[in-house]
Design an enzyme around this catalytic site. Sequence first.
Site, PDB file in Angstrom:
ATOM      1  N   SER A 216       4.143   3.760 -12.232  1.00 48.54           N
ATOM      2  CA  SER A 216       3.084   3.066 -11.508  1.00 48.54           C
ATOM      3  C   SER A 216       3.602   1.902 -10.665  1.00 48.54           C
ATOM      4  O   SER A 216       3.258   0.744 -10.899  1.00 48.54           O
ATOM      5  CB  SER A 216       2.012   2.593 -12.484  1.00 48.54           C
ATOM      6  OG  SER A 216       1.526   3.691 -13.217  1.00 48.54           O
TER       7      SER A 216
ATOM      8  N   ARG B 140       9.128  -0.790  -3.603  1.00 53.21           N
ATOM      9  CA  ARG B 140       9.389  -2.135  -4.133  1.00 53.21           C
ATOM     10  C   ARG B 140       8.864  -2.194  -5.567  1.00 53.21           C
ATOM     11  O   ARG B 140       8.007  -1.429  -5.969  1.00 53.21           O
ATOM     12  CB  ARG B 140       8.688  -3.204  -3.284  1.00 53.21           C
ATOM     13  CG  ARG B 140       7.192  -3.083  -3.292  1.00 53.21           C
ATOM     14  CD  ARG B 140       6.466  -4.169  -2.507  1.00 53.21           C
ATOM     15  NE  ARG B 140       5.049  -3.840  -2.488  1.00 53.21           N
ATOM     16  CZ  ARG B 140       4.484  -2.988  -1.652  1.00 53.21           C
ATOM     17  NH1 ARG B 140       5.214  -2.386  -0.740  1.00 53.21           N
ATOM     18  NH2 ARG B 140       3.202  -2.706  -1.732  1.00 53.21           N
TER      19      ARG B 140
ATOM     20  N   ASP C  61      -1.240   7.996 -11.497  1.00 56.23           N
ATOM     21  CA  ASP C  61      -2.256   8.078 -12.562  1.00 56.23           C
ATOM     22  C   ASP C  61      -3.583   8.679 -12.091  1.00 56.23           C
ATOM     23  O   ASP C  61      -4.297   9.298 -12.868  1.00 56.23           O
ATOM     24  CB  ASP C  61      -2.467   6.722 -13.244  1.00 56.23           C
ATOM     25  CG  ASP C  61      -2.853   5.623 -12.283  1.00 56.23           C
ATOM     26  OD1 ASP C  61      -2.840   5.850 -11.054  1.00 56.23           O
ATOM     27  OD2 ASP C  61      -3.180   4.518 -12.761  1.00 56.23           O
TER      28      ASP C  61
END
Length: 495
Positions: free
Chosen positions: A153, A168, A206
């Site tokens: 995530s 990032r 997700d």
Amino acid sequence: MSSAVLEEAEQIAREFEYPAAEVERGVREYIREMDEGLRQEGTTLSQIPTYVTSVPNGTEKGLYLAVDLGGTNFRVCSIDLHGDTTFSLTQSKMLIPRELMASGSSKDLFHFLARQIEAFLRIHHNEHFEAHERRRLQGTAEEELFDLGFTFSFPVRQMGINKGTLIRWTKGFNIPDAVGHDVCALLQSALDELGLPVRVAALVNDTVGTLMARSYTSPGETGTFLGAIFGTGTNGAYVEKLDKITKLATIEHSDYDKSTGEMIVNAEWGSFDNHLSVLPNTHYDQQLDAESNNPGWQMFEKRVSGMFLGEILRRVLLHMYVNDFSDFLKVGASDVVVPENSNLYRQWGVDTSFLSLAESDKSPNMEQTKTALKDHFKIENVSDRDCQAIKIVVHAIGKRAARLSAVPLAAVLISTNKLQSEDLVDIGVDGSLVEFYPNFEGYLRDALREVPEVGVAGEKKIRIGISKDGSGVGAALIALVASKEKAKVKAQQAL
Ligand code: ADP
Ligand code: MG
């Protein structure tokens, strides 16, 4: 007692109204941004291709692994899909050592993750593990590998079903040498170094996991069309026609199975209308944004999701309290009811669960609300009238969030022509807000009906179900689909 406070609350509530015409305007703009995002990169709605080209129907079988790296914990699980819409899940969860999150190299972090997977396999799947060890030492025969779905995530540029480079780090992670690298490859080489019988089959978002988990567990064989999260943040993924994702031609990616003619697209709708051409924008929204750490970003999410609704309410209540002309939360002329150390003065000091609590408090004297005001905000002796005023503004903020949530849903349904072509459209949702905020789905459905192209008839075709554990069973299902796709692509290439 004057009802000036209630009138003020009603007036503020009106600022949060989001009428049918605005919903419709939002839907138009969403469809525009959605199409733009399918054509090119770097747009407001990212519309990320996931390379997942089919959804499960509940008959899938097998044992899969899933891991979830996203916050403070690392979770490893194995999922046994029974093939009858049910599954069993075994999991372990461990804290990620701080030093691995921010100071070490990516090698250290991924080695740690691989070690956890190894420990999990030894404990829960030792037979399989040892059989693999024996085969490996003898150097014999076909490998029997566990396919693993990797929920990661953080922002990634996805280039294939199991390929994506880290853009990032966020959430306190900072390991510079990983940036720009394929996180699946990093995990795979750490697994290979330990000689583990595991193949990183899928990189999982997700929201996509939510869609897949719902598609497997939902009643009947109708595949799920859309997965949506209304939790800390908000986002959605849906099934799109391949030929509409025209930007695929311009993106570097690995091969994928084209035979279904469809692909799940991760909308990243938290950033819908960042330029505020159609989103409602009260004072409170503006202040919240200005004082956030990413002003101008995630503008839709800032009006909809759990991370922000409490903060909007906090700003409204504070505004009512400091207003000299109102006696909201004041007793007599000089009594200060809100002590200096109250969370009402602290940014993010009001949790969105407080909105659910106040909205559902049906007791005549609003005792639960009073208790919560005392426990969370050190505010005591609140009058019934003030509690009513709080409930009025809470209701307005919550209802606006739910009605706003109808915008992406209606837009995606209209743009894909889904309500014309199907009798039943299944949607999976996850997140505390949709699960616990009283009547969230009801307000959302009201707004859906008000969109002419959806209407009463269209809204009736929509089935919404809670879909839990996208990063567990959802990730396992993506690993399954990925391994089938891999086989298909091989076959296609052999032709
Ligand atoms: P996540 O999105 O991080 O996976 P959740 O779905 O549990 O986790 O969402 C957490 C968010 O939901 C937090 O922002 C929290 O404030 C909010 N929240 C928690 N409980 C409730 C509740 N009862 N009603 C509304 N919002 C809630
Ligand atoms: Mg969640």
